[in-house]
Design a protein around this motif. Structure first.
Motif, PDB file in Angstrom:
ATOM      1  N   ALA A 153      -1.729 -10.787   9.688  1.00 27.52           N
ATOM      2  CA  ALA A 153      -1.983  -9.745   8.675  1.00 27.52           C
ATOM      3  C   ALA A 153      -2.018 -10.329   7.268  1.00 27.52           C
ATOM      4  CB  ALA A 153      -0.922  -8.657   8.762  1.00 27.52           C
ATOM      5  N   GLU A 154      -1.258 -11.400   7.058  1.00 29.09           N
ATOM      6  CA  GLU A 154      -1.210 -12.113   5.782  1.00 29.09           C
ATOM      7  C   GLU A 154      -0.739 -11.235   4.631  1.00 29.09           C
ATOM      8  OE1 GLU A 154      -5.291 -13.716   5.700  1.00 29.09           O
ATOM      9  OE2 GLU A 154      -4.377 -15.691   6.032  1.00 29.09           O
ATOM     10  N   LEU A 155       0.177 -10.319   4.926  1.00 25.14           N
ATOM     11  CA  LEU A 155       0.760  -9.493   3.865  1.00 25.14           C
ATOM     12  C   LEU A 155       2.155  -9.030   4.294  1.00 25.14           C
ATOM     13  CD1 LEU A 155       0.343  -6.438   5.206  1.00 25.14           C
ATOM     14  CD2 LEU A 155      -1.915  -6.667   4.200  1.00 25.14           C
ATOM     15  N   PRO A 156       3.014  -8.720   3.320  1.00 25.00           N
ATOM     16  CA  PRO A 156       4.353  -8.217   3.648  1.00 25.00           C
ATOM     17  C   PRO A 156       4.251  -6.877   4.368  1.00 25.00           C
ATOM     18  CG  PRO A 156       4.218  -8.889   1.340  1.00 25.00           C
ATOM     19  CD  PRO A 156       2.826  -8.873   1.860  1.00 25.00           C
ATOM     20  N   ILE A 157       5.137  -6.676   5.332  1.00 29.92           N
ATOM     21  CA  ILE A 157       5.118  -5.456   6.130  1.00 29.92           C
ATOM     22  C   ILE A 157       6.429  -4.700   5.932  1.00 29.92           C
ATOM     23  CG2 ILE A 157       5.090  -4.524   8.482  1.00 29.92           C
ATOM     24  CD1 ILE A 157       3.228  -6.801   9.278  1.00 29.92           C
ATOM     25  N   ALA A 158       6.325  -3.460   5.446  1.00 24.39           N
ATOM     26  CA  ALA A 158       7.496  -2.584   5.347  1.00 24.39           C
ATOM     27  C   ALA A 158       7.765  -2.016   6.740  1.00 24.39           C
ATOM     28  CB  ALA A 158       7.243  -1.462   4.355  1.00 24.39           C
ATOM     29  N   ALA A 159       9.000  -2.128   7.212  1.00 19.97           N
ATOM     30  CA  ALA A 159       9.256  -1.702   8.591  1.00 19.97           C
ATOM     31  C   ALA A 159      10.702  -1.275   8.793  1.00 19.97           C
ATOM     32  CB  ALA A 159       8.906  -2.833   9.569  1.00 19.97           C
ATOM     33  N   PRO A 160      10.958   0.034   8.747  1.00 20.55           N
ATOM     34  CA  PRO A 160      12.247   0.550   9.198  1.00 20.55           C
ATOM     35  C   PRO A 160      12.240   0.614  10.719  1.00 20.55           C
ATOM     36  CG  PRO A 160      10.829   2.364   8.624  1.00 20.55           C
ATOM     37  CD  PRO A 160      10.045   1.105   8.329  1.00 20.55           C
TER      38      PRO A 160
ATOM     39  N   ASP B 163      15.756   7.011   0.974  1.00 16.95           N
ATOM     40  CA  ASP B 163      16.269   5.989   1.891  1.00 16.95           C
ATOM     41  C   ASP B 163      15.253   4.852   1.965  1.00 16.95           C
ATOM     42  OD1 ASP B 163      17.907   4.735   3.684  1.00 16.95           O
ATOM     43  OD2 ASP B 163      17.525   6.100   5.347  1.00 16.95           O
ATOM     44  N   PRO B 164      15.511   3.707   1.343  1.00 13.89           N
ATOM     45  CA  PRO B 164      14.497   2.656   1.196  1.00 13.89           C
ATOM     46  C   PRO B 164      14.178   1.939   2.506  1.00 13.89           C
ATOM     47  CG  PRO B 164      16.606   1.874   0.400  1.00 13.89           C
ATOM     48  CD  PRO B 164      16.790   3.336   0.719  1.00 13.89           C
ATOM     49  N   LEU B 165      13.109   1.142   2.449  1.00 12.39           N
ATOM     50  CA  LEU B 165      12.637   0.391   3.606  1.00 12.39           C
ATOM     51  C   LEU B 165      12.906  -1.102   3.415  1.00 12.39           C
ATOM     52  CD1 LEU B 165       9.126   2.062   4.006  1.00 12.39           C
ATOM     53  CD2 LEU B 165      11.334   2.856   4.892  1.00 12.39           C
TER      54      LEU B 165
ATOM     55  N   VAL C 252       8.610   2.166  -1.557  1.00 10.96           N
ATOM     56  CA  VAL C 252       9.264   1.245  -0.615  1.00 10.96           C
ATOM     57  C   VAL C 252      10.759   1.191  -0.890  1.00 10.96           C
ATOM     58  CG1 VAL C 252       9.477  -1.172   0.097  1.00 10.96           C
ATOM     59  CG2 VAL C 252       7.213  -0.170  -0.261  1.00 10.96           C
ATOM     60  N   THR C 253      11.118   1.181  -2.165  1.00 12.02           N
ATOM     61  CA  THR C 253      12.510   0.990  -2.572  1.00 12.02           C
ATOM     62  C   THR C 253      13.185   2.292  -2.986  1.00 12.02           C
ATOM     63  OG1 THR C 253      11.903   0.540  -4.875  1.00 12.02           O
ATOM     64  CG2 THR C 253      11.923  -1.332  -3.369  1.00 12.02           C
ATOM     65  N   ALA C 254      12.577   3.431  -2.632  1.00 10.39           N
ATOM     66  CA  ALA C 254      13.107   4.747  -2.983  1.00 10.39           C
ATOM     67  C   ALA C 254      13.260   4.905  -4.492  1.00 10.39           C
ATOM     68  CB  ALA C 254      14.453   4.992  -2.289  1.00 10.39           C
TER      69      ALA C 254
ATOM     70  N   ASP D 159       0.850  -1.193   0.000  1.00 12.25           N
ATOM     71  CA  ASP D 159       0.000   0.000   0.000  1.00 12.25           C
ATOM     72  C   ASP D 159       0.888   1.247   0.000  1.00 12.25           C
ATOM     73  OD1 ASP D 159      -1.634   2.167   0.629  1.00 12.25           O
ATOM     74  OD2 ASP D 159      -2.735   1.139   2.204  1.00 12.25           O
ATOM     75  N   ALA D 160       0.982   1.921  -1.146  1.00 10.14           N
ATOM     76  CA  ALA D 160       1.878   3.073  -1.273  1.00 10.14           C
ATOM     77  C   ALA D 160       1.535   4.184  -0.277  1.00 10.14           C
ATOM     78  CB  ALA D 160       1.844   3.615  -2.704  1.00 10.14           C
ATOM     79  N   GLN D 161       0.250   4.359   0.024  1.00  6.97           N
ATOM     80  CA  GLN D 161      -0.137   5.408   0.974  1.00  6.97           C
ATOM     81  C   GLN D 161       0.309   5.070   2.387  1.00  6.97           C
ATOM     82  OE1 GLN D 161      -4.402   5.903   0.322  1.00  6.97           O
ATOM     83  NE2 GLN D 161      -4.012   7.672  -0.993  1.00  6.97           N
ATOM     84  N   ALA D 162       0.190   3.809   2.775  1.00  6.87           N
ATOM     85  CA  ALA D 162       0.669   3.388   4.093  1.00  6.87           C
ATOM     86  C   ALA D 162       2.182   3.560   4.188  1.00  6.87           C
ATOM     87  CB  ALA D 162       0.280   1.935   4.357  1.00  6.87           C
ATOM     88  N   VAL D 163       2.866   3.218   3.119  1.00  7.24           N
ATOM     89  CA  VAL D 163       4.323   3.386   3.090  1.00  7.24           C
ATOM     90  C   VAL D 163       4.699   4.859   3.244  1.00  7.24           C
ATOM     91  CG1 VAL D 163       6.375   3.172   1.624  1.00  7.24           C
ATOM     92  CG2 VAL D 163       4.727   1.280   1.776  1.00  7.24           C
ATOM     93  N   GLN D 164       3.954   5.729   2.564  1.00  7.02           N
ATOM     94  CA  GLN D 164       4.216   7.160   2.678  1.00  7.02           C
ATOM     95  C   GLN D 164       4.019   7.643   4.118  1.00  7.02           C
ATOM     96  OE1 GLN D 164       5.673   8.976   0.598  1.00  7.02           O
ATOM     97  NE2 GLN D 164       5.436  10.997   1.519  1.00  7.02           N
ATOM     98  N   ARG D 165       3.055   7.069   4.816  1.00 10.64           N
ATOM     99  CA  ARG D 165       2.845   7.425   6.220  1.00 10.64           C
ATOM    100  C   ARG D 165       4.073   7.089   7.060  1.00 10.64           C
ATOM    101  NH1 ARG D 165      -2.061   5.630   9.542  1.00 10.64           N
ATOM    102  NH2 ARG D 165      -1.099   7.212  10.864  1.00 10.64           N
ATOM    103  N   ILE D 166       4.754   5.995   6.731  1.00 12.75           N
ATOM    104  CA  ILE D 166       5.981   5.630   7.458  1.00 12.75           C
ATOM    105  C   ILE D 166       7.030   6.725   7.289  1.00 12.75           C
ATOM    106  CG2 ILE D 166       7.911   4.006   7.575  1.00 12.75           C
ATOM    107  CD1 ILE D 166       5.982   1.795   6.705  1.00 12.75           C
ATOM    108  N   PHE D 167       7.239   7.146   6.048  1.00  9.17           N
ATOM    109  CA  PHE D 167       8.233   8.194   5.784  1.00  9.17           C
ATOM    110  C   PHE D 167       7.872   9.481   6.528  1.00  9.17           C
ATOM    111  CE2 PHE D 167       9.277   5.402   2.254  1.00  9.17           C
ATOM    112  CZ  PHE D 167      10.656   5.563   2.122  1.00  9.17           C
ATOM    113  N   LEU D 168       6.603   9.842   6.529  1.00  9.96           N
ATOM    114  CA  LEU D 168       6.177  11.078   7.192  1.00  9.96           C
ATOM    115  C   LEU D 168       6.320  10.978   8.707  1.00  9.96           C
ATOM    116  CD1 LEU D 168       3.002  11.934   5.066  1.00  9.96           C
ATOM    117  CD2 LEU D 168       5.223  13.099   5.021  1.00  9.96           C
ATOM    118  N   ALA D 169       5.946   9.842   9.285  1.00  6.74           N
ATOM    119  CA  ALA D 169       6.031   9.683  10.738  1.00  6.74           C
ATOM    120  C   ALA D 169       7.463   9.773  11.232  1.00  6.74           C
ATOM    121  CB  ALA D 169       5.419   8.344  11.146  1.00  6.74           C
TER     122      ALA D 169
END
Length: 354
Positions: A136-143, A63-65, A112-114, A46-56
């Motif tokens: 969750a049954e899905l890959p999780i991006a997590a820095p 800088d990739p995740l 995710v990969t910058a 989910d690109a929007q969820a990933v963007q939330r990670i960068f913003l938080a």
């Protein structure tokens, strides 16, 4: 508001995992413990969820995740090709603190990969991380679950201090058992390249697959375009206090201790600054003549696992004590010493050879 849920690190309660998984599936952010450090997780598809990670985090977009998966059966969800040595490394080190670089599956959003064509992937071994992925049954991006550039979090309190009000949920599973981030190994190169030393040593990897290289440092000191892996910036993992690394290049620890004492006397005389020392059990007595300084022992110098586990927490403890300067030395480059030296170099404002 950021909710904190206390959870059993060995037998995570299913109801709490289900609550966290629902936050992930709905596009929210959950901080959770891994065996390395706490991760800040969002839906990697989910690109929007990933963007939330960068913003938080306040993380730069170049800088990739790292994408976390449950096991090797999920690899086809994140990559299109399995380079040589994948099967051997995955069988031997997964689940665990080894991140592998693969060609990116188009299902993984470019942020995710910058914007790069490769993706960093690992399967964590911590029971809470495994349970969260399974439900969750899905890959999780997590820095790492901290503000960008700050010392990595190894306790839930570290996460809350950095990200309260910026994320939805923290799963408090206690202290992370390794305390240093994963090793990142680029399998798209021949021989493979260690982009970031971490919880799996170079020696362990080479014993299994033969020679690997260490990534060369960018001489300009600045990233050129997108980075292929997290943890490659010159300044990273830094406490708010100024960290001075007395790098033990000679291998003689007495020389390094003398340099610390020399620097300590100079700074105290000139600046009247508050000083903290990160040291080890066997060497703490060298600083007893300076009762006005804060001393944190990371453990025994014979136990690099203990030192690695306590390193970031020690930095944060001194930071919270209000010291202006932290003085420390490193522990060579064998085994986990290479990862410890890497983190200290990137955290340091100044490096003095000894």
């Amino acid at each position: 508001m950021t909710e904190i849920l206390k959870i059993d690190p060995q037998k995570p309660e299913l109801s709490l995992i289900q609550e966290a998984a629902e936050v992930i599936r709905s596009g929210g952010l959950v901080a959770f413990p891994t065996e390395t450090v706490y991760g800040l997780g969002g839906n990697a598809l989910d690109a929007q969820a990933v963007q939330r990670i960068f913003l938080a985090k306040g993380r730069p977009a170049n800088d990739p995740l790292i994408v976390h998966i449950l096991n090797k059966s999920w690899l086809d969800r994140v990559t299109t090709t399995l380079p040589p040595n994948t099967e051997l490394l995955v069988h031997h080190f997964w689940p665990g603190p080894l991140t592998l670089i693969f060609p990116r599956n188009p299902a993984i959003p470019p942020n995710v990969t910058a914007g790069g064509n490769s993706v960093a992937v690992r399967a964590p071994s911590h029971p809470i991380a495994q349970a969260l992925l399974a439900v969750a049954e899905l890959p999780i991006a997590a820095p790492s679950a901290n503000r960008f550039g700050h010392t990595s979090p190894t306790q839930a309190s570290h996460v809350f201090a950095d990200l309260a009000g910026r994320i939805d949920l923290i799963l408090d599973g206690g202290e992370c058992p390794i305390g240093l981030e994963s090793t990142v190994l680029d399998l798209t190169k021949d021989p493979p390249v260690i982009l970031r030393p971490g919880g799996i040593s170079r020696e362990e990897i080479e014993q299994l697959i033969g020679k690997v290289n260490l990534a060369a440092k960018n001489k300009s000191g600045e990233p050129e375009g997108y980075l292929i892996s997290p943890g490659m910036l010159d300044r990273h993992y830094s406490p708010h206090s100024t960290l001075i690394l007395i790098e033990n290049v000679s291998g003689n620890r007495e020389n390094a201790i003398k340099k610390i004492i020399e620097y300590l006397g100079q700074v105290q005389k000139e600046d009247q600054k508050r000083i903290g020392i990160l040291t080890v059990d066997e060497e703490a007595f060298f600083f007893n003549a300076y009762p006005q300084i804060e001393i944190i022992s990371l453990g025994s110098r014979e136990n690099l696992d203990q030192i690695g586990r306590n390193l970031f927490a020690g930095m944060r403890t001194l930071e919270q004590a209000g010291v202006d300067i932290i003085l420390t030395t490193d522990f060579g480059e064998k085994g986990l010493g290479l990862a410890i030296r890497d983190r200290l170099r990137r955290a340091a404002s100044q490096i003095i050879p000894a």
